[in-house]
Design a protein around this motif. Sequence first.
Motif, PDB file in Angstrom:
ATOM      1  N   MET A  17      33.969  54.706  46.910  1.00  0.00           N
ATOM      2  CA  MET A  17      35.280  54.291  46.445  1.00  0.00           C
ATOM      3  C   MET A  17      35.118  53.122  45.467  1.00  0.00           C
ATOM      4  SD  MET A  17      38.660  54.545  46.619  1.00  0.00           S
ATOM      5  CE  MET A  17      39.096  55.331  48.179  1.00  0.00           C
ATOM      6  N   PRO A  18      35.712  53.211  44.273  1.00  0.00           N
ATOM      7  CA  PRO A  18      35.664  52.073  43.350  1.00  0.00           C
ATOM      8  C   PRO A  18      36.578  50.956  43.851  1.00  0.00           C
ATOM      9  CG  PRO A  18      37.047  53.799  42.442  1.00  0.00           C
ATOM     10  CD  PRO A  18      36.458  54.342  43.709  1.00  0.00           C
ATOM     11  N   ILE A  19      36.082  49.720  43.856  1.00  0.00           N
ATOM     12  CA  ILE A  19      36.863  48.588  44.349  1.00  0.00           C
ATOM     13  C   ILE A  19      37.340  47.704  43.198  1.00  0.00           C
ATOM     14  CG2 ILE A  19      36.891  46.563  45.866  1.00  0.00           C
ATOM     15  CD1 ILE A  19      36.753  49.260  47.306  1.00  0.00           C
ATOM     16  N   ALA A  20      36.411  47.169  42.409  1.00  0.00           N
ATOM     17  CA  ALA A  20      36.788  46.246  41.340  1.00  0.00           C
ATOM     18  C   ALA A  20      35.637  46.114  40.360  1.00  0.00           C
ATOM     19  CB  ALA A  20      37.157  44.869  41.911  1.00  0.00           C
ATOM     20  N   VAL A  21      35.938  45.552  39.202  1.00  0.00           N
ATOM     21  CA  VAL A  21      34.906  45.247  38.204  1.00  0.00           C
ATOM     22  C   VAL A  21      35.204  43.865  37.631  1.00  0.00           C
ATOM     23  CG1 VAL A  21      36.206  46.426  36.370  1.00  0.00           C
ATOM     24  CG2 VAL A  21      33.773  46.028  36.090  1.00  0.00           C
ATOM     25  N   ARG A  22      34.143  43.112  37.369  1.00  0.00           N
ATOM     26  CA  ARG A  22      34.308  41.780  36.781  1.00  0.00           C
ATOM     27  C   ARG A  22      33.168  41.510  35.813  1.00  0.00           C
ATOM     28  NH1 ARG A  22      32.306  40.657  42.070  1.00  0.00           N
ATOM     29  NH2 ARG A  22      30.321  39.502  42.042  1.00  0.00           N
ATOM     30  N   GLY A  23      33.337  40.492  34.995  1.00  0.00           N
ATOM     31  CA  GLY A  23      32.304  40.083  34.067  1.00  0.00           C
ATOM     32  C   GLY A  23      31.588  38.844  34.570  1.00  0.00           C
ATOM     33  N   ASP A 154      43.788  42.355  34.126  1.00  0.00           N
ATOM     34  CA  ASP A 154      42.507  42.138  34.793  1.00  0.00           C
ATOM     35  C   ASP A 154      41.344  42.219  33.818  1.00  0.00           C
ATOM     36  OD1 ASP A 154      43.556  41.644  37.261  1.00  0.00           O
ATOM     37  OD2 ASP A 154      43.203  43.658  38.061  1.00  0.00           O
ATOM     38  N   TRP A 155      41.467  43.074  32.809  1.00  0.00           N
ATOM     39  CA  TRP A 155      40.404  43.205  31.809  1.00  0.00           C
ATOM     40  C   TRP A 155      40.157  41.862  31.120  1.00  0.00           C
ATOM     41  CZ3 TRP A 155      36.403  45.858  30.221  1.00  0.00           C
ATOM     42  CH2 TRP A 155      35.943  45.711  28.901  1.00  0.00           C
ATOM     43  N   PHE A 156      41.223  41.184  30.720  1.00  0.00           N
ATOM     44  CA  PHE A 156      41.056  39.902  30.050  1.00  0.00           C
ATOM     45  C   PHE A 156      40.697  38.797  31.038  1.00  0.00           C
ATOM     46  CE2 PHE A 156      43.829  42.106  26.929  1.00  0.00           C
ATOM     47  CZ  PHE A 156      42.970  42.033  25.847  1.00  0.00           C
ATOM     48  N   ARG A 157      41.355  38.767  32.193  1.00  0.00           N
ATOM     49  CA  ARG A 157      41.174  37.654  33.129  1.00  0.00           C
ATOM     50  C   ARG A 157      39.854  37.745  33.885  1.00  0.00           C
ATOM     51  NH1 ARG A 157      42.555  37.262  38.472  1.00  0.00           N
ATOM     52  NH2 ARG A 157      43.595  39.287  38.340  1.00  0.00           N
ATOM     53  N   ARG A 158      39.469  38.947  34.329  1.00  0.00           N
ATOM     54  CA  ARG A 158      38.306  39.099  35.191  1.00  0.00           C
ATOM     55  C   ARG A 158      37.049  39.531  34.454  1.00  0.00           C
ATOM     56  NH1 ARG A 158      38.911  39.624  40.622  1.00  0.00           N
ATOM     57  NH2 ARG A 158      37.232  41.151  40.675  1.00  0.00           N
ATOM     58  N   VAL A 159      37.203  40.100  33.240  1.00  0.00           N
ATOM     59  CA  VAL A 159      36.036  40.600  32.513  1.00  0.00           C
ATOM     60  C   VAL A 159      35.769  39.784  31.249  1.00  0.00           C
ATOM     61  CG1 VAL A 159      35.006  42.586  31.353  1.00  0.00           C
ATOM     62  CG2 VAL A 159      36.353  42.923  33.433  1.00  0.00           C
ATOM     63  N   ARG A 160      36.708  39.773  30.311  1.00  0.00           N
ATOM     64  CA  ARG A 160      36.442  39.129  29.034  1.00  0.00           C
ATOM     65  C   ARG A 160      36.313  37.614  29.141  1.00  0.00           C
ATOM     66  NH1 ARG A 160      36.361  42.327  24.355  1.00  0.00           N
ATOM     67  NH2 ARG A 160      35.165  40.497  23.725  1.00  0.00           N
ATOM     68  N   GLU A 161      37.237  36.997  29.841  1.00  0.00           N
ATOM     69  CA  GLU A 161      37.235  35.532  29.889  1.00  0.00           C
ATOM     70  C   GLU A 161      35.975  34.950  30.529  1.00  0.00           C
ATOM     71  OE1 GLU A 161      40.157  32.021  31.556  1.00  0.00           O
ATOM     72  OE2 GLU A 161      41.042  33.896  30.841  1.00  0.00           O
ATOM     73  N   PRO A 162      35.472  35.490  31.657  1.00  0.00           N
ATOM     74  CA  PRO A 162      34.248  34.907  32.239  1.00  0.00           C
ATOM     75  C   PRO A 162      33.000  35.096  31.374  1.00  0.00           C
ATOM     76  CG  PRO A 162      35.449  36.176  33.878  1.00  0.00           C
ATOM     77  CD  PRO A 162      36.061  36.493  32.549  1.00  0.00           C
ATOM     78  N   LEU A 163      33.048  36.004  30.402  1.00  0.00           N
ATOM     79  CA  LEU A 163      31.860  36.297  29.605  1.00  0.00           C
ATOM     80  C   LEU A 163      31.763  35.461  28.325  1.00  0.00           C
ATOM     81  CD1 LEU A 163      31.691  40.189  29.882  1.00  0.00           C
ATOM     82  CD2 LEU A 163      30.297  38.498  31.059  1.00  0.00           C
ATOM     83  N   GLY A 164      32.753  34.635  28.019  1.00  0.00           N
ATOM     84  CA  GLY A 164      32.695  33.895  26.769  1.00  0.00           C
ATOM     85  C   GLY A 164      33.468  32.611  26.821  1.00  0.00           C
TER      86      GLY A 164
END
Length: 290
Positions: A17-23, A154-164
């Motif tokens: 089961m997919p739960i979440a994705v983050r950067g 979530d894409w911006f808050r959990r993935v993009r923002e932590p990566l840059g």
Amino acid sequence: MHELLIANGSYGLLRVMPIAVRGEGRLVPRLVFELDVRTPRERMEVHLQLLEARFVLGSEVAGVGMADGHVVGPHGRRILVEIPVAPVVLDVAQQLMPDDELLLQLRLSGLAFIKDDNSEHPQYMGEPAVGEWSAQSFGTHQHMTLDFRVSRSDWFRRVREPLGLMRYLHVEIGIPRGTGHPLAKVGELLANADRALAQGDEPGVFLHCRGAVDALPGSPKNIFDGLVDEREAKALDDLLRTAGAYLHRGRHVDREGDRQGEFPITGADARFALNLTKVVVSHVADVLDR
């Protein structure tokens, strides 16, 4: 999110089961996928020796990650898979975002040792014997694809923002749906503009955005006739007129200067035009529903 059953033929090996994705990581950017993995039956144990996850974007493999050494039972185990990605991969994934969410896909394969103590179901050739350990590979001859659906916020808050170093502010923009709504045609044109942006068609973005403004009920001069506050109606009319002029500019090539015969716009211009139009349309819809 939908569950994936990993199987060899009709014999189920694992439920994922997919739960979440983050950067994570600024020097080495990574996408971290969180999975819930469990056996499909009670009295079954799986030693997951290797789980390989290929991050598929469009028709290309954009990154590969692995996990190993996990013992899985019927009550589930959380597994993290880290996949290094180039910054351009995130940009392309974002351009493919069609609406309010992004689809990220993992193609899974691997090797596991399995012991199944269930004897109720019939035994078929190739299936492990009851109560005995056996090695089972999966995903080598048949694609096992796990879908992660990530909301725009979530894409911006959990993935993009932590990566840059950039901080992304996500704005919720409501665009009415439904064929019977007076703004239905506007919604269709904005969807066309989204597709044009994903395809790198900047003039097409301006074309559809200007069409969306022109398709507003009462356009061009009577959109806000129902407003009681005349000063608000005039301010909104002026705003739409200015936005329309900007969008009109991007639909035609330059007739003189260094860029004669070319469209005087860039990808950044197209993104701004689309965001501007969505904000304007969203507010118009709110005003008209008063």
